[in-house]
Design an enzyme around this catalytic site. Structure first.
Site, PDB file in Angstrom:
ATOM      1  CB  CYS A 336      -0.614  -0.200   0.937  1.00 21.52           C
ATOM      2  SG  CYS A 336      -2.363  -1.216   1.341  1.00 21.52           S
ATOM      3  CB  ILE A 337       3.144   2.620   2.310  1.00 20.80           C
ATOM      4  CG1 ILE A 337       4.584   1.218   2.115  1.00 20.80           C
ATOM      5  CG2 ILE A 337       2.811   2.861   3.059  1.00 20.80           C
ATOM      6  CD1 ILE A 337       5.665   1.267   4.071  1.00 20.80           C
TER       7      ILE A 337
END
Length: 345
Positions: A336-337
């Site tokens: 996600c990052i």
């Protein structure tokens, strides 16, 4: 469904030019205490450092965080200064696709903070895809689809996984139909076959969730193979969710007409935290040149088992596992990052 053939979306396993992240800026990600802020900054910096052992890494840093970021980020990690609301690069950053010429285009989705929830701010983050694309020197392909990078996954051969509760979410695309979404994914990603998962993990439907991001559920390590989250404990609501998703995916075929070989990634043993059922999963890893940066959860047996499954799924790549609990406490995981920029041919 046929694409125009003008673009194709490279698989995450194809060679990367670099990996992009954003440094935590404020709000719930940094938390309420100095200890919370340190935990977040350390987590993001650890992911950047692990990836930088395999490929170049660039981190977007808000002007207010330049000084503090320099104390966390390794010297060999490049930075770009731009205003940020948050730090989830997969979702606000561009999705790179390859043109027929071999060059890259950066798809700029509309980002509205995962469906315009009351708690989110996204005015600055909605511009980051343009900033990243300009820094990378890649032309921008603008889309009017409200979408996030964590809400799509592809095999590099025209198969794209999405979730009904994300792209058809009334907070994102209130007038969308499956046909309209598929047409836009054909235009922007070269999608030839879109597989619509009916839902995501239970935790993802809570207040701070994304309402069903696919990168918490499934990933394609190679065409025809699907790594699928599994919750073996019947006391967890995702036990039933994942059983039903597996049954659904067993009946699906990819863009080449193949049924998937499904390989399960069993969840760690912990079932709940202070907020309820956890969404801990090993699917949310990022592939880098020669490696895999994987999630761990302080469960030695499950963490080791998952690392072994990932090593088998990505032969020739070294698996590096990081304790991702600080990330999941903030709503996501390592995938996600991060956002990969494919290498040009």
């Amino acid at each position: 469904m046929n694409s125009s053939g003008t673009v194709s979306w490279p698989a995450e396993t194809e060679p990367h030019e670099r990996l992009w992240l954003a440094f935590p800026t404020g709000g719930y990600t940094l938390g309420e205490t100095d200890a919370d802020a340190h935990e977040a900054r350390r987590m993001w910096a650890d992911v950047a450092a692990a990836a930088a052992d395999f490929e170049p890494v660039t981190v977007v840093v808000d002007p207010s965080q330049v000084e503090v970021a320099s104390t966390y980020l390794r010297d060999d990690i490049e930075t770009v200064v731009a205003p940020l609301d948050d730090a989830w690069m997969r979702d606000m950053g561009p999705t790179w696709v390859r043109a027929d010429s071999g060059g890259l285009n950066a798809v700029d989705w509309v980002f509205n903070g995962w469906g315009a929830p009351a708690w989110a701010t996204w005015g600055k983050d909605s511009l980051i895809a343009q900033t990243v694309a300009a820094t990378a020197g890649t032309p921008v392909m603008t889309s009017l689809l409200v979408n996030e990078g964590g809400a799509i996954h592809g095999d590099g051969q025209g198969t794209v996984l999405v979730t009904e509760t994300v792209q058809l979410d009334k907070g994102r695309n209130p007038y969308a139909t499956k046909a309209r979404v598929e047409a836009e994914l054909a235009r922007t990603l070269g999608a030839r076959k879109v597989i619509w998962l009916p839902r995501g993990l239970t935790r993802d439907y809570e207040e701070f969730g994304t309402r069903g991001h696919v990168d918490m559920v499934a990933t394609i390590p190679s065409p025809g193979t699907l790594l699928l989250h599994a919750q073996p404990d019947s006391r967890h609501p995702d036990h039933l969710v994942m059983r039903e998703l597996k049954e659904f995916l067993e009946e699906q075929t990819d863009a080449s007409g193949r049924r998937f070989e499904i390989v399960e990634l069993p969840a760690p043993s912990v079932l709940t935290d202070d907020e309820g059922p956890v969404d801990y999963n090993y699917v949310n890893h990022v592939v880098v040149n020669g490696g895999v940066i994987a999630c761990a959860f302080g469960d030695a047996e499950a963490d080791d088992r998952a690392a072994g499954i990932l090593a088998d799924a990505y032969p020739g790549r070294r698996v590096v596992s990081l304790d991702a609990r600080p990330l999941f406490a903030r709503g996501g995981g390592i995938h996600c990052i991060t956002q990969q920029q494919p290498a040009t041919r």
